[in-house]
Scaffold this active site. Structure first.
Site, PDB file in Angstrom:
ATOM      1  N   HIS A 424       0.866  -1.171   0.069  1.00 10.30           N
ATOM      2  CA  HIS A 424       0.028   0.170   0.051  1.00 10.30           C
ATOM      3  C   HIS A 424       0.927   1.385   0.079  1.00 10.30           C
ATOM      4  O   HIS A 424       0.806   2.209  -0.721  1.00 10.30           O
ATOM      5  CB  HIS A 424      -0.800  -0.094   1.138  1.00 10.30           C
ATOM      6  CG  HIS A 424      -1.588   1.194   1.480  1.00 10.30           C
ATOM      7  ND1 HIS A 424      -1.604   2.268   2.085  1.00 10.30           N
ATOM      8  CD2 HIS A 424      -3.081   1.380   0.730  1.00 10.30           C
ATOM      9  CE1 HIS A 424      -2.640   3.079   2.033  1.00 10.30           C
ATOM     10  NE2 HIS A 424      -3.415   2.568   1.169  1.00 10.30           N
ATOM     11  N   GLU A 714     -20.727  15.091 -10.231  1.00 10.51           N
ATOM     12  CA  GLU A 714     -20.061  14.173  -9.270  1.00 10.51           C
ATOM     13  C   GLU A 714     -21.335  13.671  -8.708  1.00 10.51           C
ATOM     14  O   GLU A 714     -21.193  12.992  -7.665  1.00 10.51           O
ATOM     15  CB  GLU A 714     -19.178  14.954  -8.443  1.00 10.51           C
ATOM     16  CG  GLU A 714     -19.810  16.441  -7.913  1.00 10.51           C
ATOM     17  CD  GLU A 714     -18.612  17.215  -7.262  1.00 10.51           C
ATOM     18  OE1 GLU A 714     -17.726  16.542  -6.986  1.00 10.51           O
ATOM     19  OE2 GLU A 714     -18.955  18.397  -7.076  1.00 10.51           O
ATOM     20  N   CYS A 800     -11.516  15.529 -13.474  1.00 11.26           N
ATOM     21  CA  CYS A 800     -10.619  16.285 -12.637  1.00 11.26           C
ATOM     22  C   CYS A 800     -10.663  15.580 -11.275  1.00 11.26           C
ATOM     23  O   CYS A 800      -9.884  16.118 -10.414  1.00 11.26           O
ATOM     24  CB  CYS A 800     -11.060  17.676 -12.420  1.00 11.26           C
ATOM     25  SG  CYS A 800     -12.887  17.695 -11.800  1.00 11.26           S
TER      26      CYS A 800
HETATM   27  C1  PEP Z   1     -14.229  15.062  -6.710  1.00 16.71           C
HETATM   28  O1  PEP Z   1     -15.091  15.044  -6.197  1.00 16.71           O
HETATM   29  O2  PEP Z   1     -14.047  14.273  -7.913  1.00 16.71           O
HETATM   30  C2  PEP Z   1     -13.627  16.404  -6.970  1.00 16.71           C
HETATM   31  C3  PEP Z   1     -12.656  16.563  -7.849  1.00 16.71           C
HETATM   32  O3  PEP Z   1     -13.996  17.185  -5.992  1.00 16.71           O
HETATM   33  P1  PEP Z   1     -13.236  16.986  -4.582  1.00 16.71           P
HETATM   34  O4  PEP Z   1     -12.342  16.054  -4.279  1.00 16.71           O
HETATM   35  O5  PEP Z   1     -13.110  18.292  -4.050  1.00 16.71           O
HETATM   36  O6  PEP Z   1     -14.743  16.459  -3.938  1.00 16.71           O
HETATM   37 MG    MG Z   2     -16.240  16.701  -5.386  1.00 17.41          MG
END
Ligand code: PEP
Ligand code: MG
Length: 845
Positions: A424, A714, A800
């Site tokens: 890990h 998301e 992202c």
């Molecule tokens: C995500 O949810 O994939 C993201 C990039 O935002 P955060 O990690 O800030 O929730």
């Molecule tokens: Mg997020």
């Protein structure tokens, strides 16, 4: 013999290939094809060697038929990839009493004894498996040593040393074949990436002796420096020697080229030297690789025994690939394909300056490259506390688990007692660019007592400073001098070539101007995600933020936000300036507001003092804001709609900063991203207010500007309803962290408790927060992308989440027609190269 692919004389047309006979055999055939002076060689296929290991010997008279009677032979391993290793070569097979007498007459007793003793040594240790200590004490020079070695062999085995050359050869082949099948050899090569059933070929070669009249000897030569990859003739030569004797320290080895420090082969045997250089250059040109040449000179005549790819650092591998392409020997595409993206990690990180002496207090597996110094901490929580105090720390654990993730992100380096290259800590360390040493089993880890003891008995306690050298697997006491990452011209060239090949954009996730600087240094094509909440955690802003949160009415809230506005504007101005006109995608505030509030009594009291309100009020308000499930509660766009003043302020700050920086000659088209959307109406409401703020700013300033509005996809619903959501926006960016959380109904923050077990029992193949779940989450991505583009064909699509920098996610996003991926700045170079390789592979198909 040539028609038998399993026992074949290496000629220009012999039926050999790297995957049936191994790399060395194939290389020797290439040298033969180039008409280079290679001693006669017979290659045994993987299958033949496999059969030998099972006791099924090849036809020995046939195998020996190409060699002259009485000729000495050597056997070398030939695995598919030279990096997978293999048993050591055995030289001078065929030496016996009769040959000893012949050689003694021709070359003198000392030479004859040396040849024989070398064989007796290797045979005793590698074939008869006798105790190496016995033979180390005997030494290998002169007749007395030979007699002692033969005597030791007889005493240990109760048999005289075997005299029949064919029997000797058969035993050598058998022992090398079996050694390859042994457990430790298998584990070793698997650690280097070899499949469990990797094959071993063997080559049987007639010996070029390296002893005799005229100039005789042996050496190795390569045209580059293995550390840097720079052009530099490197190697040694030793008169009257064999094998790799020239490389052993304490010998009287010569330099190759003329050298002020001592005599050289160039002076001693200029013609042989000139031929060697010519051969080496020819090999580079025709074998299309930087090669190390093993050679023997016999009475001034050069023999090439072997050529292997120069073993080298990642830095040298990058430079070699670039130089070979610049010299027109390989194409740029091939140069790009030759460098594994992960190898760039080694160039991207600070390294210990090895020219300065350091105090090594322990060793382990070099699991993730780079080096860092910090205070010892023994828990993830302590690592986070250190990071909060902006103190560098080294997280020391028996082994890490997903629960330690946050602590690992907070630490500057990791040291674990257990584990190997795929444990890990190692995998995560490599992923996030954190120096890591694992499996430091010789050190004593006492986690409860918070003590770490080195093998020499020195005790280090919590808070003591140590350095982790993840490139070399060393733990060093104290701070040491470091070398900054080497982003040299070859590295830059390789990445520039990558950019010419790749067909998907690479941006960086960057929250601060410092992150943006790193992103720019690595030539990200913009910022794909700026998480604005991080800007509010700094001390000077946190109190104002809390004041805003505690405001009783819209007016008070506005007043607090007005104080935050210039701070935000300054943040954005710096970000835009740093990125110099490249796209910057800013996400509006995402987390629930209570994340900005203190959680303990002392914090409540301090806040009551700062805001000049009764403690009971603070406690009551904090309690009232608590949610059972805050990640699914009042956050993201829900906050934007119910407390719209916050987004108003942020959007205004973005526009004003864009105007300011555009005036400096860098036209900025800011991208504004709405988090946690699940319904079209949410977007409509936010868009309405954004348009109002834009109109107001334009009217106040008289400046014109453009902007783009987008949605972070998301929630599963946003992916499913992408078609109507896309009507109001120009981009969708998939936030695969939350999308994974919500698709699985699996808490990002708590999954660590059972993830190891889930992966162990095969419920999940991998942790879906690390490796994109292409089947489930991936399907939502594809659906979202298709539906979004159905409404708006020019819609920009990106990813992202943390998955953005992984090769497999990039492959997925390319296939789904995404415009770019966004990943942490340090992963940008790796992503650029990985994306280029994917494009090249596609074109090859
Ligand atoms: C995500 O949810 O994939 C993201 C990039 O935002 P955060 O990690 O800030 O929730
Ligand atoms: Mg997020």
């Amino acid at each position: 013999m040539q028609n038998n692919p399993h026992t074949t004389l290496i000629t220009a047309t012999a039926p050999v290939s790297p995957d049936t006979h191994g790399g060395r055999t194939k290389c020797l055939q290439r040298l033969v094809r180039l008409d280079l002076p290679v001693p006669r060689t017979v290659g045994l296929s993987f299958e033949a060697v496999h059969n030998i290991a099972r006791g099924d010997m090849p036809d020995m008279p046939l195998l020996l038929s190409p060699f002259e009677a009485g000729e000495l032979l050597c056997v070398r391993p030939s695995s598919e990839d030279p990096d997978w290793g293999g048993p050591s070569a055995i030289l001078n097979i065929g030496m016996n009493e009769a040959r000893f007498d012949d050689f003694a007459k021709r070359l003198g007793k000392d030479v004859a004894a040396s040849l024989y003793a070398r064989f007796v040594h290797s045979y005793s240790i590698q074939v008869a498996r006798l105790d190496p200590d016995v033979f180390d004490e005997i030494g290998a020079e002169g007749e007395a040593s030979l007699s002692a070695a033969l005597r030791a062999y007889e005493e240990e085995t109760d048999e005289p040393f075997p005299q029949d050359p064919a029997a000797q050869l058969a035993e050598v082949l058998r022992s090398m074949a079996r050694a390859w099948d042994g457990t430790s050899a298998r584990l070793l090569r698997q650690a280097k990436g070899a499949p469990a059933d990797a094959g071993l070929g063997l080559v049987v070669q007639s010996m070029a002796l390296g002893f005799g009249k005229g100039e005789c000897g042996s050496g190795v030569l390569q045209l580059i420096d293995r550390e840097t990859g720079l052009e530099q003739l490197t190697g040694r030569y030793l008169s009257q020697s064999q094998g790799r004797d020239a490389l052993e320290s304490g010998t009287k080895a010569l330099f190759l080229e003329r050298d002020a420090r001592g005599p050289s082969l160039e002076e001693l045997a200029p013609e042989a030297f000139a031929s060697l250089i010519e051969y080496a250059r020819l090999m580079r040109q025709k074998l299309r690789e930087e090669m190390q040449v093993e050679f023997v000179i016999e009475d001034g005549r050069v023999h090439l025994l072997d050529g292997v790819r120069v073993s080298r650092t990642s830095r040298a591998a990058v430079r070699s690939a670039v130089r070979l392409a610049q010299d027109g020997i390989i194409s740029r595409q091939e140069a790009l394909m030759r460098v594994p993206p992960s190898a760039l990690n080694e160039l991207l990180h600070r390294q210990v300056d090895r020219s300065v002496a350091s105090d090594v207090m322990g060793r382990g597996v070099a699991a993730s490259p780079g080096a860092a110094t910090g205070r010892i901490v023994f828990s993830a929580a302590d690592a986070q506390a250190c990071a909060a105090r902006e103190e560098a720390c080294v997280l020391v654990r028996r082994e890490t688990s997903p629960e330690d993730i946050r602590g690992m992100h907070a630490a500057n380096a990791i040291l674990t007692e257990r584990g190997g290259m795929t444990s890990h800590a190692a995998v995560i360390g490599r992923g996030i660019g954190l120096p890591c040493v694992v499996g430091a089993t010789e050190m004593r880890f006492q986690l409860r007592k918070k003590l770490l003891t080195s093998p020499d008995g020195r005790v280090f306690k919590e808070g003591d400073i140590i350095t982790i050298d993840g490139t070399h697997g060393e733990v060093l006491a104290g701070a040491v001098s470091m070398q900054e990452a080497t982003l040299d011209d070859a590295f830059q060239t390789l990445l520039t070539w990558s950019d010419a090949e790749r067909d998907i954009g690479i941006r960086a996730n960057a929250d601060t101007p410092a992150d943006a600087q790193t992103a720019k240094m690595f030539q990200a094509q913009g910022i794909g995600l700026c998480r604005t909440e991080h800007m509010f955690f700094e001390d000077d802003r946190l109190t104002v933020m809390r004041e805003m949160i505690f405001a009783e009415n819209s007016e008070d809230r506005r007043a607090a936000l007005e104080r935050l506005l210039p701070v935000q504007r300054a943040d954005f101005t710096e970000l835009f300036r740093t990125m110099a006109g490249m796209p910057v995608c800013i996400r509006l505030l995402d987390p629930p507001l209570h994340e900005f509030l203190p959680s303990d009594h002392a914090g409540h009291r301090a806040l009551a003092e700062a805001l000049d309100i009764p403690l009971a009020d603070v406690t009551r308000r904090v309690e009232a804001m608590g949610e059972y499930n805050p990640m699914l509660g009042l956050r993201g766009v829900r906050l934007g709609i119910t407390v719209p003043e916050i987004y108003d302020m942020q959007v205004r700050a973005i526009f004003e900063a864009a105007i300011d920086v555009s005036k400096e000659g860098m036209p900025i088209v800011p991208e504004i991203m709405i988090p946690l959307v699940s319904a079209k109406r949410e977007v409509e409401l936010v868009k309405m207010r954004v348009d109002i703020v834009a109109a107001a700013v334009k009217a106040e300033t008289g400046a014109e500007f453009e902007y783009q509005l987008g949605v972070m996809v998301e929630t599963p619903r946003a992916a499913l309803r992408a078609e109507d959501i896309a009507e109001n926006v120009s981009f969708l960016s998939f936030g695969t962290n939350d999308l994974t959380q919500m698709t699985y109904g699996l808490s990002r923050d708590d999954a660590g408790r059972f993830m190891t077990e889930y992966v162990r029992q095969g419920v999940f193949e991998e942790d879906p927060f690390h490796t994109l779940d292409v089947d489930g989450v991936g399907e939502l991505l594809i659906l979202g992308a298709k539906r979004g583009r159905a409404a708006r064909p020019a819609l920009t699509l990106s990813m992202c989440g943390e998955h953005g920098g992984n090769t497999e996610s990039i492959a997925f996003c390319r296939a789904a027609g995404f415009d770019y991926v966004s990943c942490s700045p340090f992963r940008v170079p790796v992503a650029r190269l990985a994306a280029a390789q994917l494009a090249i592979l596609d074109h090859l198909q």
